[in-house]
Motif scaffolding. Structure first.
Motif, PDB file in Angstrom:
ATOM      1  N   ALA A 165       0.836  -1.199   0.000  1.00 10.26           N
ATOM      2  CA  ALA A 165       0.000   0.000   0.000  1.00 10.26           C
ATOM      3  C   ALA A 165       0.870   1.249   0.000  1.00 10.26           C
ATOM      4  CB  ALA A 165      -0.916  -0.005   1.220  1.00 10.26           C
ATOM      5  N   ALA A 168       2.359   1.683  -3.384  1.00  9.23           N
ATOM      6  CA  ALA A 168       1.424   2.211  -4.377  1.00  9.23           C
ATOM      7  C   ALA A 168       1.150   3.688  -4.143  1.00  9.23           C
ATOM      8  CB  ALA A 168       0.124   1.418  -4.342  1.00  9.23           C
ATOM      9  N   ILE A 169       1.017   4.070  -2.863  1.00 14.82           N
ATOM     10  CA  ILE A 169       0.706   5.466  -2.554  1.00 14.82           C
ATOM     11  C   ILE A 169       1.867   6.377  -2.923  1.00 14.82           C
ATOM     12  CG2 ILE A 169       0.326   7.096  -0.667  1.00 14.82           C
ATOM     13  CD1 ILE A 169      -1.319   4.953   0.722  1.00 14.82           C
ATOM     14  N   SER A 205      -1.076   2.596 -11.387  1.00 18.55           N
ATOM     15  CA  SER A 205      -1.321   2.452  -9.950  1.00 18.55           C
ATOM     16  C   SER A 205      -2.562   1.625  -9.670  1.00 18.55           C
ATOM     17  CB  SER A 205      -1.471   3.824  -9.308  1.00 18.55           C
ATOM     18  OG  SER A 205      -0.351   4.606  -9.579  1.00 18.55           O
ATOM     19  N   ILE A 206      -3.617   1.851 -10.463  1.00 14.86           N
ATOM     20  CA  ILE A 206      -4.838   1.065 -10.257  1.00 14.86           C
ATOM     21  C   ILE A 206      -4.527  -0.416 -10.426  1.00 14.86           C
ATOM     22  CG2 ILE A 206      -7.140   0.560 -11.150  1.00 14.86           C
ATOM     23  CD1 ILE A 206      -7.413   3.430 -11.948  1.00 14.86           C
ATOM     24  N   PHE A 209      -2.377  -1.749  -7.583  1.00 10.09           N
ATOM     25  CA  PHE A 209      -3.048  -1.919  -6.314  1.00 10.09           C
ATOM     26  C   PHE A 209      -4.052  -3.060  -6.334  1.00 10.09           C
ATOM     27  CE2 PHE A 209      -4.803  -1.169  -2.293  1.00 10.09           C
ATOM     28  CZ  PHE A 209      -3.670  -0.804  -1.597  1.00 10.09           C
ATOM     29  N   VAL A 212      -2.076  -6.110  -5.801  1.00  5.94           N
ATOM     30  CA  VAL A 212      -1.735  -6.313  -4.384  1.00  5.94           C
ATOM     31  C   VAL A 212      -2.894  -6.955  -3.642  1.00  5.94           C
ATOM     32  CG1 VAL A 212      -1.207  -5.131  -2.237  1.00  5.94           C
ATOM     33  CG2 VAL A 212      -0.092  -4.416  -4.338  1.00  5.94           C
ATOM     34  N   GLN A 213      -4.102  -6.499  -3.983  1.00  2.00           N
ATOM     35  CA  GLN A 213      -5.270  -7.019  -3.283  1.00  2.00           C
ATOM     36  C   GLN A 213      -5.530  -8.480  -3.569  1.00  2.00           C
ATOM     37  OE1 GLN A 213      -8.783  -4.588  -3.894  1.00  2.00           O
ATOM     38  NE2 GLN A 213      -7.460  -2.812  -4.059  1.00  2.00           N
ATOM     39  N   SER A 214      -5.327  -8.878  -4.833  1.00  2.00           N
ATOM     40  CA  SER A 214      -5.829 -10.199  -5.215  1.00  2.00           C
ATOM     41  C   SER A 214      -4.733 -11.248  -5.386  1.00  2.00           C
ATOM     42  CB  SER A 214      -6.639 -10.081  -6.513  1.00  2.00           C
ATOM     43  OG  SER A 214      -5.833  -9.473  -7.501  1.00  2.00           O
ATOM     44  N   LEU A 215      -3.475 -10.817  -5.378  1.00  3.24           N
ATOM     45  CA  LEU A 215      -2.424 -11.791  -5.655  1.00  3.24           C
ATOM     46  C   LEU A 215      -1.945 -12.499  -4.394  1.00  3.24           C
ATOM     47  CD1 LEU A 215      -0.001 -10.294  -8.293  1.00  3.24           C
ATOM     48  CD2 LEU A 215      -1.729 -12.065  -8.569  1.00  3.24           C
TER      49      LEU A 215
END
Lengths: 554, 554
Positions: A165, A168-169, A205-206, A209, A212-215
């Motif tokens: 996170a 990504a930010i 970035s989308i 991110f 990151v959420q789904s992997l």
């Protein structure tokens, strides 16, 4: 009067009592501060160290402090930072205006470099910052930061997610800051590369991110990487296509209906509304609204703008710029006021030292992450490009690296969204990360914001001649056109784009950017402008509205 | 993936997931509908029965119906009607633009008539409508409408308060509707009187409603009436003074700082922001924001507008008009969509017959209330005015009466605020009054909106020559100037306004409006324009910014 008190009629009518006083106070304060920023920014115009964004930020800090003192140290919040306000109302006009006013030739000339930086660069930066943050969390020991109620395996996973996170930010270049610091007129190359990178960045970035959420990080292979690349390409192409479609639609509609016949206001209104619509539709379809509205702006300035009456042209040009200007100033003011918010500082139980340490490390990571892709990628780009004028020299690389360091409101908004305490856990790591983000943003805005312009003056303008370089481009374009004409491959009326055959192909290899530009111009003149209008295009049909408008206004 | 679900990290980052989907959907729908309204309005431009407001209202009704069908009859609300949205964001730009674009000479020429209608007229209408509503409630029997849990004395008081609220809501002319129906170019007199009345009205309504709240109706005497008059005068004068002050401040600031040297956008931004500031400060001080922002617009168009660069002039003129146009269209769309809201119709347990009966009576009261002051006051005004050209003939009276009948979004907003069910009582009289208001608004907007323009064409333009009348004014003004010059009383350099002595006083009595106008022009040229700038004013100091700007742009 006691009788009246018991009656079930609410005694509030007419504006003065309808409105919530706190809203009215907040708006009054903000509008007053905006006026002050504009006046101060105007007076400091000659000062190269200050600019509107720093003025707004400092003014926000000061007024936040005043509110804090007046309220007796209880709260400095007049308006609570609201991501919706930011992403729905403030960001779209800024990005649209950037697309509307961007120097299209310069932008597309550097398009390959922009894509390289925006995609590969962001990924490199993301990986480095995430890795750094992960090591930082390991060092700090996340457990000491309040999250003790999870199993060890969870904590390990959390560290990865947190680190990603943060990556990504902080790997996203803030396009709003870039606009404030760089001047398109003075440094067109720098502006187009750094700002363009910020726009392309949004799509990257989308994808990152969502990844990151789904992997599952323990199981990454080439196939996953290819899938991610596919997702990015899909997102990039659909967002761009949507923006171009809406832009062309507006051009076609205005050309066909010819609103200007009755009212200038209708033309301006429909341009504003359709630009905004492109952003909202993109958000609705979970695409990159920033990319969409940026390309919508480019198409509108290329076609639509030339189809409206003269007064609409002046109005749109300046009113888009004004709205964008107000939104930018508002954002910096907002960030400044928000930074003084006492609540979030109180919530962060970590010491000031820890906050400072974390933010120093974060800023160092941003510095390193950016350096790690700017220099290698610039050199790769230099290897591909043949002509000396197109090469990115070291001093240009330094300014690209430095000018993209600023982190601003986008970073704050994302950080709030990710780490605000309304989440499920009462972990103290959230407030620490938010305060650290604020410190990074304040530091980078003030330092990078004030140093960039003098740095550019020192490094770039002293020994560079950008205008001469542009002049060379025009000359070589003319040469190209002559070459094409000599080869006779492109002036036939077949309407087919196979014209540049063997010699054209050779030219494409030698001067790829210029050839693409030349082919695009030919395509534009033959197919696009007759339908969608555009500069200096005289329509074939006599007495057509566009022609009449040109006659009236010329 | 189960592990990730348990983690206290919210998996939402980047715009696409930050935004609330329902907000995005609502904005997308509204922006699309706005575009549709503009296109349809443009296509129907030649049609005299239709206009943008009716198109927007009908489109709102249709799309509300579609949403109702799609949601399976559950709800037609995409955006809940929000008084704050209306009074903070939509109304100020509309009224400011009206002040900015108003024909000042025409407006001030009719100022006495406007004040007469706006103050005395509103009071007469208020009394009649309140009385009618009171009798209506007596007839209907408020007890039968659900309020049984109060003592008889309370019910009697409630009837009075309800009736007064209805009177205040329905006696206010809706200035937004007036703008839509009347054309300033075609019927300048009608426009200035009816719209001006609507603006002055706002202050009167605040006073009336506050009076209703705090007065004991059993004990009204002359002293109370005088006190109310005093309150009104205070409110009117302070609101006007505030608007003029902010306007002059903007003129002085822009003339002194000369923003245009660096940026057109700053000039436009500061004009927009200061105009908005005047409204918000007025609301903050519980004054009439509408009056304030209207006068701010007048002052800005007289001074500030002439101090800015040529491109800023074009931009402000058209962008203010565009913003106002979008806001107006949005309001009608909003009212249309809101009218189909199934919830409020369900809440109203009264039969459709009762609703229709109540709204018919309300509309009849509006008709009678307006007739009761337009005809008598117009005749009083005729008695005062000597010149035939200034008299309000019967056909003009009819159009004044009819053009002010429309009730629109202001009425809806006030009605919601007063009767929305979030109050303490679950009385069923509230929903009934809201649905009746909606019926009155829909009926009056559609009928009055479509009939007014044809009526004006039929009654006014056939046998009237307004331009000739204006021409006469100019001629007589020249005569006056000659008279003044002959008397030699006004060309001295004393700078004192005692110039029009005996002969001037005689002139003032004979041609009061023209004399005041002449004196104002002299005062303006000698004292105001040197400080605040203005049309064609060449500053005394050579090389002053304003002069330079004029040179550049002429």
């Amino acid at each position: 009067m006691a009788i009246f008190d018991m009656l079930p009629v609410k005694f509030s009518l007419f504006t003065s009592s309808i409105l919530n006083t706190s809203t009215v106070v907040a708006i009054t304060v903000f509008v007053t501060l905006l006026c002050a920023c504009i006046v101060i920014g105007h007076l400091l115009e000659e000062n190269r160290w200050a600019n509107e964004s720093i003025t707004a930020l400092l003014l926000g800090l000061v007024s936040g402090g005043v509110v804090l003192l007046v309220s007796g140290g209880k709260s400095s919040r007049i308006l609570v930072f609201n991501e919706e306000l930011f992403f729905i109302y403030l960001l779209p006009p800024i990005i649209f205006n950037a697309g509307f006013q961007v120097k299209k030739k310069q932008f597309f000339k550097n398009f390959s470099t922009i894509l390289l930086f925006g995609i590969i660069g962001t990924i490199i930066s993301f990986c480095l910052i995430s890795l750094g943050a992960f090591l930082l969390f390991k060092r700090l020991g996340l457990t000491s930061l309040g999250i003790k109620d999870y199993l060890a395996v969870h904590i390990e996973h959390m560290k990865i997610v947190f680190a990603a996170a943060i990556g990504a930010i902080f790997s996203a270049t803030d396009s709003v800051c870039t606009l404030q610091v760089l001047n398109q007129e003075e440094t067109p190359f720098l502006y187009s590369v750094v700002f363009g990178e910020g726009v392309v960045n949004d799509a990257t970035s989308i994808v990152l991110f969502n990844a990151v959420q789904s992997l599952d990080f323990s199981d990454i292979d080439v196939f996953t990487a290819l899938k991610l690349l596919g997702t990015f390409l899909y997102l990039f192409c659909t967002s761009t296509a949507l923006g171009i479609t809406v832009g062309l639609l507006s051009a076609f509609g205005i050309k066909t209906l010819y609103f200007g016949r009755h009212s200038t206001d209708r033309e301006v209104a429909i341009m504003m509304l359709m630009a905004y619509l492109s952003y909202m539709v993109a958000e609705l379809l979970s695409l990159s609204g920033i990319l969409t509205v940026f390309f919508c702006g480019i198409v509108m300035s290329h076609y639509t703008w030339h189809n409206v009456t003269e007064s609409s042209r002046v109005t749109t040009k300046h009113s888009f710029a004004t709205i964008s200007f107000i939104a930018e100033t508002f954002i910096f003011l907002y960030v400044g006021m928000d930074a003084v918010d006492i609540d979030q500082w109180k919530e962060s139980s970590a010491s000031a030292g820890t906050s400072l340490a974390v933010s120093s490390i974060l800023f160092a990571l941003v510095l390193i992450g950016r350096a790690a892709f700017v220099y290698p990628l610039a050199n790769i780009s230099n290897c591909i490009k043949r002509r000396d004028g197109d090469k990115i020299e070291l001093r240009k690389q330094v300014t690209i690296w430095w000018a993209g360091l600023m982190r601003g409101a986008v970073t704050i908004a994302l950080s709030y969204n990710q780490f605000s305490s309304s989440g499920t856990s009462s972990s103290t790591v959230y407030p620490l990360l938010i305060t650290s983000t604020i410190i990074v943003v304040l530091f980078s805005t003030v330092v990078c914001g004030s140093v960039t312009q003098p740095l550019i003056n020192a490094v770039m303008l002293r020994n560079a001649k950008p205008t001469t370089s542009d002049g060379t481009d025009f000359a070589s374009l003319d040469d190209l056109r002559l070459l094409f004409l000599e080869n006779g491959g492109s002036n036939d009326a077949s309407g087919n784009q196979e014209a540049p055959r063997s010699s054209g192909f050779r030219l494409l290899m030698r001067y790829p950017t210029h050839t693409v530009h030349y082919l695009w111009r030919k395509f534009d003149d033959r197919f696009m402008r007759p339908v969608f209008g555009g500069r200096g295009f005289v329509p074939v049909v006599p007495g057509s509205p566009t022609g009449a408008a040109d006659d009236q206004t010329s």
